[in-house]
Write an enzyme that holds these catalytic residues in place. Structure first.
Site, mmCIF file in Angstrom:
data_model
loop_
_atom_site.group_PDB
_atom_site.id
_atom_site.type_symbol
_atom_site.label_atom_id
_atom_site.label_comp_id
_atom_site.label_asym_id
_atom_site.label_seq_id
_atom_site.Cartn_x
_atom_site.Cartn_y
_atom_site.Cartn_z
ATOM 1 N N HIS A 102 48.653 -13.667 -116.170
ATOM 2 C CA HIS A 102 48.107 -12.889 -117.293
ATOM 3 C C HIS A 102 49.198 -12.490 -118.288
ATOM 4 O O HIS A 102 49.158 -11.407 -118.870
ATOM 5 C CB HIS A 102 47.382 -11.634 -116.801
ATOM 6 N N ASN A 175 38.036 -9.531 -114.628
ATOM 7 C CA ASN A 175 38.078 -10.813 -115.329
ATOM 8 C C ASN A 175 36.770 -11.029 -116.082
ATOM 9 O O ASN A 175 35.821 -10.268 -115.909
ATOM 10 C CB ASN A 175 38.261 -11.965 -114.330
HETATM 11 FE FE1 HDE Z 1 45.599 -10.064 -110.705
HETATM 12 N N1 HDE Z 1 47.582 -9.686 -110.916
HETATM 13 N N2 HDE Z 1 45.911 -10.621 -108.807
HETATM 14 N N3 HDE Z 1 43.640 -10.588 -110.501
HETATM 15 N N4 HDE Z 1 45.272 -9.549 -112.585
HETATM 16 C C1 HDE Z 1 48.186 -9.267 -112.027
HETATM 17 O O1 HDE Z 1 49.768 -7.535 -112.158
HETATM 18 C C2 HDE Z 1 47.003 -10.354 -108.087
HETATM 19 C C3 HDE Z 1 43.041 -11.076 -109.383
HETATM 20 C C4 HDE Z 1 44.076 -9.433 -113.202
HETATM 21 O O2 HDE Z 1 46.395 -6.997 -118.546
HETATM 22 C C5 HDE Z 1 49.619 -8.888 -111.817
HETATM 23 O O3 HDE Z 1 50.554 -6.263 -113.849
HETATM 24 C C6 HDE Z 1 46.822 -10.758 -106.717
HETATM 25 C C7 HDE Z 1 41.627 -10.993 -109.482
HETATM 26 C C8 HDE Z 1 44.254 -9.037 -114.569
HETATM 27 O O4 HDE Z 1 48.199 -6.285 -117.525
HETATM 28 C C9 HDE Z 1 49.794 -9.087 -110.301
HETATM 29 C C10 HDE Z 1 45.564 -11.296 -106.654
HETATM 30 C C11 HDE Z 1 41.391 -10.450 -110.714
HETATM 31 C C12 HDE Z 1 45.627 -8.893 -114.728
HETATM 32 C C13 HDE Z 1 48.439 -9.579 -109.889
HETATM 33 C C14 HDE Z 1 44.999 -11.185 -107.957
HETATM 34 C C15 HDE Z 1 42.662 -10.208 -111.329
HETATM 35 C C16 HDE Z 1 46.229 -9.205 -113.477
HETATM 36 C C17 HDE Z 1 50.599 -9.586 -112.710
HETATM 37 C C18 HDE Z 1 44.871 -11.915 -105.472
HETATM 38 C C19 HDE Z 1 40.030 -10.162 -111.367
HETATM 39 C C20 HDE Z 1 46.360 -8.522 -116.006
HETATM 40 C C21 HDE Z 1 51.007 -8.575 -113.756
HETATM 41 C C22 HDE Z 1 44.573 -11.035 -104.451
HETATM 42 C C23 HDE Z 1 39.268 -9.192 -110.678
HETATM 43 C C24 HDE Z 1 46.439 -7.053 -116.187
HETATM 44 C C25 HDE Z 1 50.441 -7.337 -113.313
HETATM 45 C C26 HDE Z 1 47.056 -6.739 -117.530
HETATM 46 C C27 HDE Z 1 47.595 -9.136 -113.233
HETATM 47 C C28 HDE Z 1 48.156 -9.840 -108.604
HETATM 48 C C29 HDE Z 1 43.711 -11.693 -108.260
HETATM 49 C C30 HDE Z 1 42.756 -9.662 -112.648
HETATM 50 C C31 HDE Z 1 50.920 -9.997 -109.886
HETATM 51 C C32 HDE Z 1 47.824 -10.635 -105.617
HETATM 52 C C33 HDE Z 1 40.597 -11.395 -108.426
HETATM 53 C C34 HDE Z 1 43.176 -8.819 -115.610
HETATM 54 O O5 HDE Z 1 50.071 -7.884 -109.663
#
Ligand code: HDE
Length: 726
Positions: A102, A175
């Site tokens: 993201h 999302n």
């Molecule tokens: Fe994320 N995800 N994600 N994700 N995600 C990040 O956090 C993670 C997942 C989502 O505008 C990171 O600050 C793991 C699902 C958004 O700043 C990180 C898993 C969904 C954003 C991270 C998921 C998301 C992130 C990277 C699997 C929808 C951007 C930068 C378990 C429900 C937020 C940060 C923004 C960002 C980890 C899966 C949505 C690395 C481990 C499912 C919208 O922490």
């Protein structure tokens, strides 16, 4: 906060500004010294009215920001030049790590307003008082691309909402698609590695059309439902304003007694759903890589505030037990037909950021940021996220005090004994930095509140420690199929096209074959279409842990086309004009557009504009090759006779109409435009989506037709694949 602190970077309050005579006095002295080489007084260009004094970070007024301090006019630069060193030092450190996923995102401020109380199911403060507005900050993003990647990559969009409630920040990090690729957070690094550029060649950027991605996916059957969504037009949104948002996981709401209700969160765009088509997306990425961020910025700046309704699907253990799938499995939805979406509030974005870095780049969303009354379930993806987000902030923002950054700071009172660390800005005065203590009221600091304080749902442990995927997560195809059959025929075609496109970029035949073998389990027709598009035989069905339930009914809520706005409000028409274009016709057209609440831009051979038939000069918004039709929801072409003859020999003008035609857009055609359409090879193909705009009445009818957004019937005539399918 930064603005009012003593660290005032605007410098407005500092000392007296230099007057013109001050400056020329300084320059004279140096001229006398013979040190102003060549440029006369030009090194100090000051615009009229500039009054602010430039300072160093320490607040020292700067006398010369153009030249470093040297020993002699042509001599070496001196280390002593603290202003130069500070400036370059700071510049060298301007970047922080981009988000590992993201990275590309755009955000805005706004508010959440409660329209229906949820006090029956939750004690969360934000859901108690109807009409109350709570500040919010929302960041939209793509997932796979780097910070500088184009906005219209085929990708899932992040929809991260921070609501600054009176009982702490609530981050709903969602999302635009309600399911995810994987069921267990353990697989997230693998999924993302596979999607991002390959480690050896560092390409392709912001794309999933490559071997590594489809290799992983084809070996991960649980991703099939998400694959259907990702290959649909959901991953090509027309605008952030025209996409839904989803919390994805099942969360809990807790009432004051600790009773739990399961909840899934939905954001529904007021503007209705809308996407672009793939060929258009590819071209938009070249013509305007900032298409989505520009759209959000422009909408807010023009006062057309993007808005979503917040909906909740509430259900209990009994429903969860009876449901065909596990509510803890993030690869599944709960169809709205089974649990209706109750609309309880609205989210309005009404203010752009002041500073992209300070706000959009530094905002730190964390799934574990929930206020009292909202709680987690055991969804293994959510549980993993609750660790990951906190950890990632430490890396990106450099320390544990990221909550002190204004965009991340709660807007309610914050009181604790956590202290120090990098960039500690807020601190507790006095002696007590621990508890229990006996320093007494006022000095001793805060204490926990068992009634108001956050409490977790008292869930019973589920069993022994295991590394296992529950049986209830084993059906990977039924909802993929349900999604597919819920789409209109044109949307189903786009899913097939996208799969063929993506898999055609996969070099290894075995990966393509394995992928199609999963599609056989989703739908035989889709598998046949994709196999045919790839020029291969339909393979054997992949081995499935559970047979596909073909009896699941379609759900209309899952289609974009079925949930369009039936309005052209907020959409944009590109009007191609030339010198001599009929002023009355243009007036009729623009009036009809404005009446609908839509927008328009004039596209002309020169940016300086055109002289209309009545002699009026009209400036253009775009020169033709800078304003291709892909940037608009519909186009109108109203050249003069001479103008049309010129456009007819201009490639960008021909592209303007052929692209609009190929992308199934509604096209308004002026009476003199024929030569352009003829030279573009379209004269014989003009269909019911191509409408006259010669009179005011015609113009109104044209804009009314545009409410359908696209004339999809045309696709049969502009796409070989469509003919093959038909
Ligand atoms: Fe994320 N995800 N994600 N994700 N995600 C990040 O956090 C993670 C997942 C989502 O505008 C990171 O600050 C793991 C699902 C958004 O700043 C990180 C898993 C969904 C954003 C991270 C998921 C998301 C992130 C990277 C699997 C929808 C951007 C930068 C378990 C429900 C937020 C940060 C923004 C960002 C980890 C899966 C949505 C690395 C481990 C499912 C919208 O922490």
């Amino acid at each position: 906060m930064a603005k009012s602190s003593s660290n005032n970077v605007t410098g407005k309050a500092r000392g007296k500004s230099p007057t013109r005579s001050d400056q020329s006095a300084g320059e004279q002295t140096r001229e006398e010294m013979g040190l102003l080489l060549g440029s006369g007084g030009e090194t100090h260009q000051t615009a009229e009215g500039d009054t602010e004094v430039l300072t160093t970070q320490q607040g020292v007024p700067v006398s010369d920001d153009q030249n470093s301090l040297k020993q002699g006019a042509r001599g070496p630069t001196l280390l002593e030049d603290f202003h130069f060193r500070e400036k370059i030092f700071h510049f060298d450190h301007e970047r922080i790590p981009e988000r590992v996923v993201h990275a590309r995102g755009y955000a805005a401020h706004g508010f959440f307003e409660l329209t229906e109380s949820l006090s029956d199911v939750t004690s969360a403060d934000v859901f108690q008082r109807v009409g109350e507005k709570t500040p919010a900050f929302v960041r939209f993003s793509t997932v796979a691309g780097s910070k500088g990647s184009p906005d219209l990559a085929r990708d899932v969009r992040g929809f991260a909402v921070k609501i600054y409630t009176k009982e702490g920040n609530w981050d709903l990090v969602g999302n635009n698609i309600p399911v995810f690729f994987i069921q267990d957070a353990m697989k997230f690094p693998d999924l993302i590695h596979a999607a991002k550029p390959a480690p050896d060649r560092a390409f392709p950027q912001a794309q999933t059309a490559h071997d590594n991605f489809w290799d992983f996916i084809s070996l991960t059957p649980e991703s099939m439902h998400m694959v259907m969504w990702a290959m649909s037009d959901r991953t090509l949104p027309r605008s952030f304003r025209t996409m839904e948002g989803f919390g994805v996981h099942t969360f809990r709401m807790l009432d004051a007694e600790g009773n739990s209700t399961f909840v899934k969160f939905h954001w529904k765009p007021k503007a209705g759903l809308q996407s672009v088509v793939w060929n258009e997306a590819v071209k938009i990425n070249g013509a305007d890589p900032d298409f989505h961020r520009r759209d959000l910025w422009d909408a807010i700046e023009s006062g057309d505030f993007p808005e979503w309704e917040l909906g909740v699907q509430l259900f209990d253990e009994a429903f969860a037990e009876s449901f065909d799938f596990d509510v803890l499995d993030a690869t599944k939805i709960i169809p709205e037909e089974l649990v209706p979406v109750r609309i309880v509030g609205r989210l309005v974005l009404d203010r752009v950021v002041d500073n992209f870095f300070a706000e959009t780049e530094q905002v730190a969303f964390c799934t574990q940021h929930v206020p009292p009354g909202i709680d987690f379930t055991n969804d293994p993806l959510l549980q993993g996220r609750n660790f990951s987000y906190l950890d990632t902030q430490l890396k990106r923002l450099g320390g544990p005090n990221f909550t002190h950054i204004p965009i991340n700071a709660p807007k309610c009172s914050v009181s604790h004994f956590q202290q120090d660390g990098h960039m500690a800005i807020n601190y507790r005065a006095g002696r007590a930095n621990y508890e229990p203590n006996s320093w007494g009221p006022g000095i001793g600091g805060p204490r926990e509140d068992p009634v108001r304080g956050f409490r977790s749902y008292e869930a019973e442990p589920d069993g022994p420690k295991l590394r296992i995927r529950p049986e209830s997560f084993a059906d990977h195809y039924s909802q993929a199929r349900q999604f597919l059959i819920s789409q209109t025929p044109i949307e189903q075609k786009h899913i097939g096209d996208a799969l063929v496109f993506e898999l055609s970029k996969v070099e290894r035949l075995d990966i393509r074959t394995r992928m199609v073998s999963h599609l056989v389990n989703v739908d035989a027709g889709l598998a046949a279409t994709v196999a045919d598009g790839l020029g291969m035989e339909v393979p054997e069905a992949a081995q499935a842990a559970r047979p596909t339930m073909t009896e699941l009914p379609p759900s209309a809520a899952l289609s974009i086309v079925a949930n369009g706005p039936d309005s052209f409000e907020g959409r944009k028409v590109g009007i191609l004009v030339t010198d001599g274009s009929d002023s009355k016709m243009l007036a009729g057209l623009t009036k009809a557009i404005e009446k609908e609440g839509a927008l328009y831009e004039l596209v002309a051979p020169k940016i300086g504009g055109v002289t209309l038939s009545d002699g009026t000069k009209m400036p253009a918004k775009q020169k033709i090759d800078g304003g291709p039709s892909i940037l608009y929801d519909a186009v109108a072409v109203i050249p003069s006779q001479e103008g049309a003859a010129l456009l007819a020999i201009d490639a960008p003008s021909k592209d303007f109409v052929t692209d609009a035609f190929a992308h199934c857009k509604f096209i308004g055609i002026g009476p003199d435009a024929a030569p352009l359409f003829e030279k573009a090879g379209l004269s014989d193909d003009l269909d019911d989506g191509c409408l006259p705009v010669g009179s005011a009445k015609d113009a109104t009818a044209f804009i009314e037709a545009c409410r359908k957004l696209r004339f999809w019937d045309r696709e049969l005539n502009v796409d070989l694949d469509a003919q093959a399918d038909a």
